[in-house]
Design a protein around this motif. Structure first.
Motif, PDB file in Angstrom:
ATOM      1  N   PRO A   1       8.385   2.487  -2.723  1.00 43.01           N
ATOM      2  CA  PRO A   1       9.822   2.515  -2.408  1.00 43.01           C
ATOM      3  C   PRO A   1      10.405   3.914  -2.245  1.00 43.01           C
ATOM      4  CG  PRO A   1       9.387   0.975  -4.186  1.00 43.01           C
ATOM      5  CD  PRO A   1       8.108   1.712  -3.923  1.00 43.01           C
ATOM      6  N   GLU A   2       9.999   4.850  -3.076  1.00 41.73           N
ATOM      7  CA  GLU A   2      10.580   6.196  -3.051  1.00 41.73           C
ATOM      8  C   GLU A   2      10.230   6.976  -1.788  1.00 41.73           C
ATOM      9  OE1 GLU A   2      10.204   4.561  -7.012  1.00 41.73           O
ATOM     10  OE2 GLU A   2       8.617   5.038  -5.585  1.00 41.73           O
ATOM     11  N   THR A   3       9.058   6.716  -1.219  1.00 40.05           N
ATOM     12  CA  THR A   3       8.606   7.488  -0.062  1.00 40.05           C
ATOM     13  C   THR A   3       8.558   6.669   1.227  1.00 40.05           C
ATOM     14  OG1 THR A   3       6.268   6.949  -0.431  1.00 40.05           O
ATOM     15  CG2 THR A   3       7.151   8.917  -1.559  1.00 40.05           C
ATOM     16  N   MET A   4       8.559   5.344   1.094  1.00 36.47           N
ATOM     17  CA  MET A   4       8.395   4.423   2.229  1.00 36.47           C
ATOM     18  C   MET A   4       7.065   4.669   2.954  1.00 36.47           C
ATOM     19  SD  MET A   4      10.797   2.227   2.239  1.00 36.47           S
ATOM     20  CE  MET A   4      10.770   1.519   3.877  1.00 36.47           C
ATOM     21  N   GLU A   5       6.091   5.203   2.206  1.00 33.63           N
ATOM     22  CA  GLU A   5       4.735   5.390   2.710  1.00 33.63           C
ATOM     23  C   GLU A   5       3.823   4.378   2.032  1.00 33.63           C
ATOM     24  OE1 GLU A   5       3.826   7.577   5.100  1.00 33.63           O
ATOM     25  OE2 GLU A   5       5.904   8.290   5.254  1.00 33.63           O
ATOM     26  N   MET A   6       2.711   4.070   2.685  1.00 35.19           N
ATOM     27  CA  MET A   6       1.744   3.148   2.103  1.00 35.19           C
ATOM     28  C   MET A   6       1.144   3.757   0.836  1.00 35.19           C
ATOM     29  SD  MET A   6       1.559   0.400   3.958  1.00 35.19           S
ATOM     30  CE  MET A   6      -0.052  -0.291   3.696  1.00 35.19           C
ATOM     31  N   VAL A   7       0.930   2.934  -0.175  1.00 33.55           N
ATOM     32  CA  VAL A   7       0.298   3.388  -1.402  1.00 33.55           C
ATOM     33  C   VAL A   7      -1.129   3.814  -1.082  1.00 33.55           C
ATOM     34  CG1 VAL A   7      -0.579   1.121  -2.156  1.00 33.55           C
ATOM     35  CG2 VAL A   7      -0.011   2.843  -3.854  1.00 33.55           C
ATOM     36  N   GLU A   8      -1.592   4.833  -1.758  1.00 39.44           N
ATOM     37  CA  GLU A   8      -2.972   5.301  -1.560  1.00 39.44           C
ATOM     38  C   GLU A   8      -3.890   4.500  -2.462  1.00 39.44           C
ATOM     39  OE1 GLU A   8      -4.058   8.576  -0.133  1.00 39.44           O
ATOM     40  OE2 GLU A   8      -2.131   8.878   0.851  1.00 39.44           O
ATOM     41  N   GLY A   9      -5.018   4.057  -1.939  1.00 36.79           N
ATOM     42  CA  GLY A   9      -5.987   3.378  -2.779  1.00 36.79           C
ATOM     43  C   GLY A   9      -6.543   2.113  -2.160  1.00 36.79           C
ATOM     44  N   ASP A  10      -7.390   1.461  -2.940  1.00 38.39           N
ATOM     45  CA  ASP A  10      -8.106   0.279  -2.475  1.00 38.39           C
ATOM     46  C   ASP A  10      -7.201  -0.956  -2.463  1.00 38.39           C
ATOM     47  OD1 ASP A  10      -7.877  -0.473  -5.144  1.00 38.39           O
ATOM     48  OD2 ASP A  10     -10.011  -0.286  -5.577  1.00 38.39           O
ATOM     49  N   ILE A  11      -7.793  -2.100  -2.133  1.00 38.63           N
ATOM     50  CA  ILE A  11      -7.015  -3.337  -1.991  1.00 38.63           C
ATOM     51  C   ILE A  11      -6.373  -3.744  -3.311  1.00 38.63           C
ATOM     52  CG2 ILE A  11      -8.957  -4.919  -2.361  1.00 38.63           C
ATOM     53  CD1 ILE A  11      -6.046  -5.394   0.159  1.00 38.63           C
ATOM     54  N   GLU A  12      -7.002  -3.489  -4.453  1.00 40.32           N
ATOM     55  CA  GLU A  12      -6.388  -3.837  -5.729  1.00 40.32           C
ATOM     56  C   GLU A  12      -5.091  -3.059  -5.939  1.00 40.32           C
ATOM     57  OE1 GLU A  12      -7.131  -3.726 -10.556  1.00 40.32           O
ATOM     58  OE2 GLU A  12      -8.879  -3.657  -9.247  1.00 40.32           O
ATOM     59  N   ILE A  13      -5.094  -1.785  -5.605  1.00 34.24           N
ATOM     60  CA  ILE A  13      -3.892  -0.960  -5.738  1.00 34.24           C
ATOM     61  C   ILE A  13      -2.819  -1.455  -4.767  1.00 34.24           C
ATOM     62  CG2 ILE A  13      -2.986   1.370  -5.357  1.00 34.24           C
ATOM     63  CD1 ILE A  13      -5.713   2.370  -6.520  1.00 34.24           C
ATOM     64  N   GLN A  14      -3.222  -1.854  -3.563  1.00 34.39           N
ATOM     65  CA  GLN A  14      -2.275  -2.403  -2.601  1.00 34.39           C
ATOM     66  C   GLN A  14      -1.645  -3.690  -3.124  1.00 34.39           C
ATOM     67  OE1 GLN A  14      -3.322  -2.647   1.576  1.00 34.39           O
ATOM     68  NE2 GLN A  14      -4.921  -1.100   1.311  1.00 34.39           N
TER      69      GLN A  14
END
Length: 128
Positions: A38-51
């Motif tokens: 939310p703070e950056t409106m960028e995709m989270v970094e990491g694997d599918i579990e993190i997503q």
């Protein structure tokens, strides 16, 4: 019965012609969430579990803004670009939800916005 637009800064802002959620009476319809921070409106970094965790966090923030929580979710739709990741959804979901679990659908899709691997939407019942 009036409609209430639900909006929170704790989840990604709508980037198109939609609202984060709409509340009609005691029912809340949450729009699809992808793993945007939310703070950056960028995709989270990491694997599918993190997503998957980011998507659940986003959905929870919108549910809470509507006056609910995951205990109020009656229907969850999961969209995956790779259905072999479904066991990860189940594992992570068991950490976010208690029984009785909501009704759920899992749909394999060719692609999602911003090349996300997962998107989810939900319906809440605030009367239960």
């Amino acid at each position: 019965m009036g409609r209430e637009i639900i909006r929170t800064d704790k989840a990604p802002q709508a980037v198109g012609t939609y609202s984060q959620a709409i509340k009609v009476g005691l029912t809340v319809y949450l729009s699809g969430q992808i793993p945007l921070v939310p703070e950056t409106m960028e995709m989270v970094e990491g694997d599918i579990e993190i997503q998957i965790r980011q998507v659940f966090d986003n959905l929870k923030a919108v549910a809470q803004a509507a006056g609910g929580d995951f205990k109020d979710v009656v229907k969850l739709n999961v969209f995956l670009t790779d259905l072999s990741n479904f066991p990860v959804v189940n594992q992570v979901m068991s950490e976010y939800f208690d029984e009785p679990y909501p009704a759920r659908a899992a749909i394999g899709v060719a692609s999602l916005p911003k090349d996300a691997g997962v998107e989810m939407d939900a319906e809440l019942d605030l009367g239960g």
